[in-house]
Design an enzyme around this catalytic site. Structure first.
Site, PDB file in Angstrom:
ATOM      1  N   GLU A 143      41.744  39.693  28.160  1.00 33.99           N
ATOM      2  CA  GLU A 143      42.161  39.171  29.465  1.00 33.99           C
ATOM      3  C   GLU A 143      41.159  38.083  29.859  1.00 33.99           C
ATOM      4  O   GLU A 143      39.959  38.346  29.946  1.00 33.99           O
ATOM      5  CB  GLU A 143      42.162  40.291  30.507  1.00 33.99           C
ATOM      6  CG  GLU A 143      42.733  39.869  31.846  1.00 33.99           C
ATOM      7  CD  GLU A 143      42.787  41.010  32.841  1.00 33.99           C
ATOM      8  OE1 GLU A 143      43.164  40.753  33.997  1.00 33.99           O
ATOM      9  OE2 GLU A 143      42.439  42.150  32.462  1.00 33.99           O
ATOM     10  N   ARG A 367      35.206  52.957  21.446  1.00 32.08           N
ATOM     11  CA  ARG A 367      34.600  51.704  21.873  1.00 32.08           C
ATOM     12  C   ARG A 367      33.085  51.732  21.633  1.00 32.08           C
ATOM     13  O   ARG A 367      32.495  52.774  21.390  1.00 32.08           O
ATOM     14  CB  ARG A 367      34.904  51.426  23.344  1.00 32.08           C
ATOM     15  CG  ARG A 367      34.272  52.404  24.319  1.00 32.08           C
ATOM     16  CD  ARG A 367      34.728  52.148  25.734  1.00 32.08           C
ATOM     17  NE  ARG A 367      34.391  50.800  26.159  1.00 32.08           N
ATOM     18  CZ  ARG A 367      34.859  50.238  27.264  1.00 32.08           C
ATOM     19  NH1 ARG A 367      35.706  50.910  28.041  1.00 32.08           N
ATOM     20  NH2 ARG A 367      34.497  49.022  27.609  1.00 32.08           N
ATOM     21  N   LYS A 377      32.603  43.376  33.938  1.00 31.21           N
ATOM     22  CA  LYS A 377      32.671  41.989  34.392  1.00 31.21           C
ATOM     23  C   LYS A 377      32.407  41.890  35.889  1.00 31.21           C
ATOM     24  O   LYS A 377      31.729  40.972  36.356  1.00 31.21           O
ATOM     25  CB  LYS A 377      34.049  41.403  34.055  1.00 31.21           C
ATOM     26  CG  LYS A 377      34.343  41.317  32.572  1.00 31.21           C
ATOM     27  CD  LYS A 377      35.787  40.887  32.322  1.00 31.21           C
ATOM     28  CE  LYS A 377      36.116  40.888  30.847  1.00 31.21           C
ATOM     29  NZ  LYS A 377      37.533  40.567  30.586  1.00 31.21           N
TER      30      LYS A 377
END
Length: 715
Positions: A143, A367, A377
Site C-alpha cells: 500500500e 512476518r 508507519k
C-alpha cells in the site's frame, strides 16, 4: 457459538487446519496451538484441551515425535546463494541457487504446484494454466501510504525470490485504493527499494488499473444477491458485526431488494452520498464463526482525488474486495502473505467462488519483526512530525531507506532474511543479531582503511622534517581482489586518542610514556618519550616519540592505527562529521512513545582522519556502482513488461547509485559509509577531476555497525 468446550469438536478443527495450511511437521506444533487458541471458532475452548487435540492430530499425521538431532557443521560460505551484490540482481542468484532450505524445503518447499489450487469450475484452471504457461506467478502488493521497512524485505524476498527460483514472474502491484493516504513519493520509493534489494518487477500494476472491472463485479455481486447497500453509521455496523457482543446480527438493510441496492450503488458512484453515509457490504454467512465472513464492506464513499484517476470515482473498493480479485485478474498462482491474513483466506476464497472467477491459493508465512524498534508507519510519521528523527531515512530507523542511508548493503539484508528461513511462525529478532549478520557480511566484502576517530598528533623526533616513505598496503589481507593503495609515512602522524594514556598497567598494551607500540603497516614501532598538554585543560595534545629503527628490532605487544600528515599526497583525509548511531529507544518493545526515546542516540564526531586511500576507493566504488546499475537497468527494461507512461515509476540508474556505495572498515574502529549529505566534487557523475579533495567538499561518514570487541584493545 456455544462456549461449552464439550460442544466444540477440537479434533475436527485441528485436522481441518492442518489440511488447509502448510505445516512443517512437529516443529510447527507450538505455532499451530497458538493460532487455534486465538481463532474465533475456538474462543470457548480450554487451552489445555486445544493443546491435547492438536498433539493428537500431529501424532496421526506425522507419527511419533523424534528427538531433534544436532545438525552437522557445514563449512562457512562467503555469501548466501540468494544474496545480491551492492547493485547486483538477486533474481539471477536465486534462480541458480542450490540452497534448499528456503525455496525447496519447509514452508515454501511445501507449497502447491501451479494448477493444483482447487477451482469451482475446471475451465478456470485450464484458462489460468494457458495464461501462465504453468509458471509460478506471484505479486508484491504494498500500500503506497509510507516507506517500506525491514519487515517488508522478507515479503520482497519471499515473493520475488520464490518466483525467480522457479523461473516464474513477479508483479509489483500498488494497492492504491485509499487516495486519502497515498503520495507519489511512496510509489517511487517502493520501486527503488525493490530494485536496491536486487529484484526486478516483471510488471508494475495498480489496483486502480482494475477499477472498472471491480465495479462491474460489484454490480454482479448485487445481482447474485451477495451484496447490498448499507446506510448504517460506523457505530451501528460495529454493533451488527458483533464487535461489542461477540455475535453478529443482520443489518437492517441486508434483505433490501436487488434493484434497490443497484439504484443505491449507482447513487454512491455518482457522488449522491457523503463519506460514511452509504457503503456496499458483502452478504456472507453470519452463522460462520469467522468474523471475516460477517458482511465485510466492499465499497465505501471517499471524497478524495486519486493520483491516477483524479476525480472520476467517488467510491473506492476495500482491500477485502480488491485483493483476491486483482490476484485473480493477474493469474497469480501463489498469493503469499503474512499470518495475520489467515482469517481472511476464507472470505478471499468465498468471493472468488461466488463470482465464479479463477481462485488463487493464499498461503501465509510468519512476518519478520525486529525488537527494539518500531515499524508502524503511523508511529514513524509521528516521530518525524515531532522532530525526534530527521526524516523517514534517519539512520536510527529501520525503514529500508534509512538502512540504505546508514550504509547497510542490500546483499547483507537479503543474506540475513534468507538465513532466517521461512515458516508459519513470526520471527522476532534482536537488533544485535541483525547487526551481527551485517558485520559478518561486511567482514569479507569491504576494503579496510587506516582511520583515527579522535586524532592525537605524534611527532617522531628522530626523523627529518622532509622524511616521507610511501608504503603500499593491501585493502584487505584476505581478499586480494579488492586491490591495494599507497600511503605516506612521515615525521608527523596521528593516532587515536584512545590509544594513549598516562598511567600504564600490566594488562595495557597500547601507548604510554616510555612504552613501545607497533604501527599497522609501518616498518618500525615507536616509543613515547614525552608529551605536551593544553595549559588550560591539562589534556594531552601531542606526543613526542622515537622510531625504533636502529639496533635489534623490538617486538611490540600491540599495534595501533595511524595516518600521516603529508600535504603533497593529500594526507590525511579529514571527515567533517562522523555520525555514530545508537539505539533510538530505551525499551526492547517500544510503543513509539516519545518518553522512550534515548536522548543520546546520535553522536557526532568532528575531525576524524582517514588515510589518503579514501579518495581512489570512493571514486572507484561510485564508478563501479554506476556501471553495474547501468547494466542492470538496461536488462530490466528489456526483460520486464512495464508500461512506459510518465505516471508509472520505472527503472533508472539513479535508483541504484548513492553515496552509500562507498563503504569501508576503519581499521579497528568500525564500518563506515558516505552519507548523502556529503559534498564531494570528484564523485559527481560528470566529474573528470582526479580523486582528491577540492574547496567546498564536505565529508560526512555514517557508522554502519561497530566492530567486535578487540581483545588487544582491552584495558
Amino acid at each position: 457459538m456455544a462456549s461449552d468446550t464439550n460442544s466444540i469438536d477440537l479434533h475436527s478443527h485441528a485436522t481441518r487446519y492442518l489440511n488447509e495450511n502448510i505445516v512443517d511437521g512437529w516443529a510447527s506444533l507450538a505455532t499451530v496451538i497458538n493460532v487455534l487458541k486465538k481463532s474465533p471458532e475456538l474462543r470457548g475452548a480450554k487451552p489445555l484441551d486445544v493443546k491435547n487435540a492438536v498433539e493428537k492430530v500431529f501424532l496421526e499425521k506425522f507419527g511419533p515425535k523424534e528427538a531433534i538431532k544436532p545438525k552437522a557443521k557445514e563449512p562457512k560460505k562467503d555469501k548466501s546463494p540468494c544474496q545480491p551484490d551492492a547493485a547486483g540482481d538477486a533474481t539471477t542468484d536465486v534462480t541458480a541457487s542450490s540452497k534448499k532450505t528456503v525455496f525447496e524445503e519447509g514452508f515454501l518447499g511445501n507449497l502447491h504446484k501451479p494448477g493444483q489450487n482447487p477451482q469451482i469450475h475446471d475451465h478456470l484452471r485450464e484458462a489460468h494454466l494457458t495464461a501462465t504457461g504453468g509458471q509460478v506467478w506471484t505479486r508484491f502488493p504494498p500500500e503506497p501510504n509510507g516507506y517500506l521497512h525491514i519487515g517488508h524485505s522478507k515479503a520482497i524476498f519471499v515473493n520475488f525470490g520464490y518466483a525467480a527460483h522457479h523461473g516464474g514472474k513477479c508483479y509489483l502491484r500498488y494497492d492504491d485504493t485509499n487516495p486519502e493516504k497515498e503520495e507519489a513519493q511512496y510509489f517511487e520509493s517502493i520501486l527503488e527499494m525493490i530494485r536496491w534489494l536486487g529484484f526486478e518487477p516483471w510488471k508494475i500494476t495498480y489496483s486502480s488499473d482494475y477499477f472498472e472491472q471491480l465495479y462491474e463485479l460489484a454490480i454482479e455481486l448485487i445481482k447474485r444477491e451477495k451484496a447490498y447497500v448499507c446506510h448504517c453509521t460506523q457505530e451501528e455496523i460495529k454493533v451488527d458485526r458483533g464487535e461489542k457482543r461477540g455475535q453478529p446480527r443482520p443489518c437492517v438493510h441486508r434483505d433490501r431488494p436487488v434493484e434497490e441496492s443497484l439504484v443505491e450503488f449507482e447513487k454512491m458512484k455518482n457522488g449522491k452520498y457523503r463519506p460514511k453515509e452509504a457503503a456496499l457490504r458483502m452478504k456472507q454467512d453470519l452463522n460462520d464463526p469467522n468474523p471475516q465472513m460477517w458482511d465485510l464492506t466492499a465499497y465505501r464513499v471517499l471524497d478524495a482525488s486519486h493520483h491516477r484517476t483524479a476525480d472520476k470515482w467517488k467510491i473506492y473498493p476495500t482491500y477485502d474486495f480488491t485483493h483476491c480479485l486483482c490476484d485473480s485478474f493477474e493469474n497469480i498462482s501463489h498469493s503469499l502473505c503474512t499470518v495475520e491474513f489467515i482469517a481472511s483466506r476464507q472470505s478471499y476464497d468465498w468471493l472468488c467462488d461466488v463470482l465464479e472467477v479463477y481462485k488463487p491459493r493464499q498461503s501465509e508465512y510468519g512476518r519478520l519483526n525486529l525488537e527494539g524498534t518500531i515499524m508502524s508507519k503511523r508511529k514513524i510519521h509521528a516521530l518525524v512530525q515531532e522532530g525526534c528523527v530527521t526524516g523517514w531515512d534517519d539512520p536510527r530507523l529501520y525503514t529500508l531507506i534509512a538502512l540504505r542511508r546508514r550504509g547497510i548493503p542490500p546483499g547483507a539484508i537479503i543474506n540475513f532474511v534468507s538465513g532466517l528461513g521461512v515458516s508459519t511462525a513470526t520471527t522476532s529478532i534482536e537488533i544485535a543479531r541483525f547487526e551481527q549478520s551485517v558485520r559478518q557480511y561486511l567482514e569479507g566484502s569491504v576494503p579496510r582503511l587506516l582511520m583515527v576517530l579522535r586524532p592525537l598528533k605524534v611527532t617522531i623526533e628522530n626523523l627529518p622534517d622532509d622524511y616521507v616513505l610511501m608504503i603500499e598496503k593491501s585493502l584487505h589481507p584476505k581478499v586480494p581482489e579488492l586491490g591495494s593503495t599507497t600511503i605516506p609515512f612521515t615525521k608527523h602522524i596521528y593516532i587515536d586518542a584512545d590509544d594513549f594514556r598516562l598511567e600504564d598497567s600490566k594488562d595495557y598494551f597500547r601507548l604510554a610514556p616510555g612504552k613501545t607500540v607497533g604501527l599497522f603497516q609501518a616498518p618500525h614501532p615507536i616509543t613515547c618519550i614525552s608529551y605536551r598538554t593544553d595549559p588550560e585543560t591539562g589534556a594531552v595534545v601531542e606526543l613526542v616519540c622515537k622510531l625504533e629503527n636502529e639496533g635489534p628490532p623490538k617486538k611490540p605487544k600491540a599495534f595501533i592505527q595511524w595516518v600521516a600528515e603529508h600535504a603533497p599526497s593529500g594526507s590525511p583525509v579529514k571527515a567533517d562529521e562522523t555520525r555514530i548511531f545508537h539505539r533510538l529507544f530505551k525499551s526492547d518493545r517500544p510503543s513509539g512513545d516519545i518518553k522512550d526515546i534515548e536522548t543520546n542516540s546520535l553522536e557526532i564526531i568532528k575531525g576524524a582522519l582517514v588515510e589518503v586511500g579514501f579518495w581512489p576507493l570512493a571514486r572507484r566504488s561510485i564508478d563501479e556502482a554506476r556501471k553495474e546499475a547501468k547494466a542492470r537497468t538496461e536488462k530490466a527494461i528489456t526483460d520486464s513488461d512495464v508500461r512506459s507512461d510518465d505516471a508509472t515509476p520505472h527503472a533508472t540508474i539513479e535508483q541504484l547509485v548513492g553515496k552509500e556505495c562507498m563503504r569501508f572498515q576503519g581499521l579497528r574502529v568500525a564500518y563506515f559509509a558516505l552519507d548523502k549529505d556529503s559534498r564531494i566534487a570528484c564523485l559527481d557523475d560528470a566529474a573528470d577531476a582526479p580523486p582528491v579533495r577540492v574547496q567546498g567538499d564536505y565529508i560526512v561518514l555514517n557508522r554502519i555497525v561497530s566492530l567486535k570487541q578487540d581483545s588487544g584493545k582491552a584495558g
